[in-house]
Design an enzyme around this catalytic site. Structure first.
Site, short mmCIF file in Angstrom:
data_model
loop_
_atom_site.label_atom_id
_atom_site.label_comp_id
_atom_site.label_asym_id
_atom_site.label_seq_id
_atom_site.Cartn_x
_atom_site.Cartn_y
_atom_site.Cartn_z
N ASP A 52 36.27 37.89 31.62
CA ASP A 52 37.50 37.20 32.04
C ASP A 52 38.16 36.44 31.07
O ASP A 52 37.62 35.49 30.59
CB ASP A 52 36.86 36.12 33.26
N TYR A 57 43.95 30.30 27.77
CA TYR A 57 42.52 29.89 27.07
C TYR A 57 42.83 29.97 25.51
O TYR A 57 42.36 29.48 24.61
CB TYR A 57 41.48 30.84 27.40
N LYS A 86 45.04 36.67 32.58
CA LYS A 86 45.55 35.92 33.65
C LYS A 86 47.12 35.60 33.09
O LYS A 86 47.19 35.20 31.86
CB LYS A 86 44.93 34.63 34.02
N HIS A 119 47.29 33.11 37.38
CA HIS A 119 46.31 32.24 36.89
C HIS A 119 46.36 31.14 38.02
O HIS A 119 45.39 30.58 38.50
CB HIS A 119 46.72 31.60 35.65
N1 LIG Z 1 40.76 30.27 37.51
C1 LIG Z 1 40.48 29.05 36.73
O1 LIG Z 1 41.17 28.25 36.88
C2 LIG Z 1 39.01 29.03 36.09
C3 LIG Z 1 38.91 27.57 35.88
C4 LIG Z 1 37.74 27.32 35.32
C5 LIG Z 1 36.90 28.48 34.75
N2 LIG Z 1 37.37 29.83 35.11
C6 LIG Z 1 36.44 30.85 34.42
O2 LIG Z 1 35.31 30.80 34.85
C7 LIG Z 1 34.40 30.85 33.48
C8 LIG Z 1 33.04 30.13 33.75
O3 LIG Z 1 33.32 28.77 33.39
P1 LIG Z 1 32.43 27.73 34.40
O4 LIG Z 1 32.77 26.67 33.89
O5 LIG Z 1 32.97 28.08 35.69
O6 LIG Z 1 31.03 28.44 34.15
P2 LIG Z 1 29.73 27.64 34.55
O7 LIG Z 1 28.76 28.73 34.28
O8 LIG Z 1 29.66 27.33 35.90
O9 LIG Z 1 29.48 26.59 33.50
C9 LIG Z 1 29.44 26.61 32.15
C10 LIG Z 1 28.80 25.40 31.79
O10 LIG Z 1 27.31 25.58 32.27
C11 LIG Z 1 26.47 25.61 31.01
N3 LIG Z 1 25.27 26.63 31.31
C12 LIG Z 1 25.65 28.11 30.97
N4 LIG Z 1 24.47 28.59 31.09
C13 LIG Z 1 23.61 27.68 31.60
C14 LIG Z 1 22.12 27.89 31.68
N5 LIG Z 1 21.67 28.89 31.76
N6 LIG Z 1 21.58 26.84 31.90
C15 LIG Z 1 21.97 25.43 31.82
N7 LIG Z 1 23.44 25.36 31.70
C16 LIG Z 1 24.17 26.60 31.56
C17 LIG Z 1 27.25 25.72 29.77
O11 LIG Z 1 26.74 24.90 28.76
P3 LIG Z 1 26.77 24.97 27.29
O12 LIG Z 1 28.37 24.72 27.00
O13 LIG Z 1 25.87 23.94 26.78
O14 LIG Z 1 26.33 26.53 26.92
C18 LIG Z 1 28.69 25.38 30.52
O15 LIG Z 1 28.68 23.72 29.96
C19 LIG Z 1 35.42 30.28 32.45
O16 LIG Z 1 35.01 30.83 31.13
C20 LIG Z 1 36.60 31.14 32.92
O17 LIG Z 1 36.67 32.43 32.53
C21 LIG Z 1 38.49 29.87 35.46
#
Ligand SMILES: NC(=O)c1ccc[n+]([C@@H]2O[C@H](COP(=O)([O-])OP(=O)(O)OC[C@H]3O[C@@H](n4cnc5c(N)ncnc54)[C@H](OP(=O)(O)O)[C@@H]3O)[C@@H](O)[C@H]2O)c1
Length: 312
Positions: A52, A57, A86, A119
């Site tokens: 994604d 980004y 997006k 987006h």
């Molecule tokens: N459409 C939108 O507006 C929008 C908004 C936000 C995100 N997104 C998308 O969603 C994706 C996912 O991002 P998210 O923040 O939502 O993901 P998430 O997986 O909920 O959170 C990522 C965080 O979790 C930590 N993490 C990952 N694996 C872990 C594990 N096994 N154990 C403990 N902590 C862990 C990471 O830490 P570390 O950094 O220390 O590894 C990071 O800080 C983004 O990259 C993006 O593509 C879209």
């Protein structure tokens, strides 16, 4: 209906006949360009086949480089990876949609996209400034374009043959309904924040009824602590089933029929987050009974993203 011979490789069919989306997705919202490259390679090696991205980004070039190298090294054919990007808020004017799409394709080094999303439903002042602000620091919105105008330009991309499916992100059910009703090509995917503290049940039910895939971001609650990763119900289940809290949260998301996006930044975490298995039914229900409600990402309110690098 979900296809799943092996839980980790669960694939959900798209409603337009354009194939399937792998439920386990790797999100590329990573501020550091070097980490973007290593984390994307690690995710591919761990087994992730769904990536994604977003022009916002500001790292599509790095993702494209990592995917190209990883796919070549692993002998993986293009049709076995699923890539989304997006359209950003400052490109909602219909005449800006195709150029933005083509620019993303070029940065990602791809000849077609599996999925292109709007987006957010907020149109910003059109132009190359992604975060247009007035002298008081307020976002400058564009009142001269509707979401439906933008959607029609997205439909034209599908007609053009280089975009297999289209969808929306950061949208509520109320905003989705009129687009769904008027659309010539129905949204295939809706990407929103979703996790046990924000299950988006009503939206999920609507999506299931219409064969739209709900693609959950923040399945680990953006990794915030305290938060989902340390939730006592999740931790107790993790200890009981011999998995980590992250694996339990990701399994719950797949088991309820959503696709998900997670962003592990090391090879070990990529393997951990890919190595999930189905939860026992009573455990799944226990997570559904969690009462805490919390939205973590405010992007749905203004269109201004949280957690995104500025100024690169
Ligand atoms: N459409 C939108 O507006 C929008 C908004 C936000 C995100 N997104 C998308 O969603 C994706 C996912 O991002 P998210 O923040 O939502 O993901 P998430 O997986 O909920 O959170 C990522 C965080 O979790 C930590 N993490 C990952 N694996 C872990 C594990 N096994 N154990 C403990 N902590 C862990 C990471 O830490 P570390 O950094 O220390 O590894 C990071 O800080 C983004 O990259 C993006 O593509 C879209």
């Amino acid at each position: 209906m979900i296809e799943s011979s092996d839980f980790r490789n669960t694939r959900i069919p798209l409603n337009n006949g354009a194939g399937h989306i792998p439920a386990l997705g790797f999100g590329t919202l990573i501020p550091d360009p070097a980490v973007t490259i290593t984390a994307t390679r690690d995710a591919l090696e761990a087994g992730f086949r769904h990536f994604d991205c977003a022009e916002r980004y500001r790292n599509e070039r790095e993702v494209g480089e990592a995917l190209q190298a990883g796919v070549a090294a692993g002998g993986i054919a293009r049709e076995y990876i699923f890539v989304t990007t997006k359209l950003w808020n400052s490109n909602h004017r219909p005449e800006r949609v195709k150029p933005a799409f083509e620019a993303s394709l070029e940065r990602l080094r791809l000849s077609y996209l599996d999925l292109y999303l709007i987006h957010t439903p907020f149109a910003f002042q059109p132009g190359n400034e992604q975060d247009p602000r007035d002298k008081d620091g307020n976002v400058i919105y564009d009142r001269g374009v509707s979401l439906l105008d933008t959607w029609k330009a997205m439909e034209d991309l599908v007609d053009g043959g280089k975009c297999r499916a289209i969808g929306l992100s950061d949208i509520s059910l109320d905003q989705l309904l009129p687009i769904y009703e008027s659309a010539r090509i129905k949204p295939a995917v809706v990407q929103v924040e979703a996790h046990p503290y924000l299950p988006e049940t009503e939206l999920l039910e609507f999506c299931k009824e219409k064969d739209i895939v709900l693609l959950a971001f923040a399945p680990l609650g953006h990794g915030m602590r305290p938060g989902l990763i340390e939730d006592p119900v999740i931790s107790a289940i993790a200890a009981r089933v011999g998995k980590t809290p992250a694996q339990v949260l990701l399994a719950w998301a797949v088991q309820r029929g959503t696709a998900l996006l997670t962003t592990p930044k090391s090879a070990a975490r990529a393997r951990e987050n890919f190595n999930i298995s189905a939860l026992p039914e009573d455990t799944f229900d226990e997570i559904n009974r969690i009462q805490i409600r919390q939205r973590l990402n405010e992007v749905v309110k203004t269109g201004s993203p949280g957690f995104i690098p500025q100024g690169r």
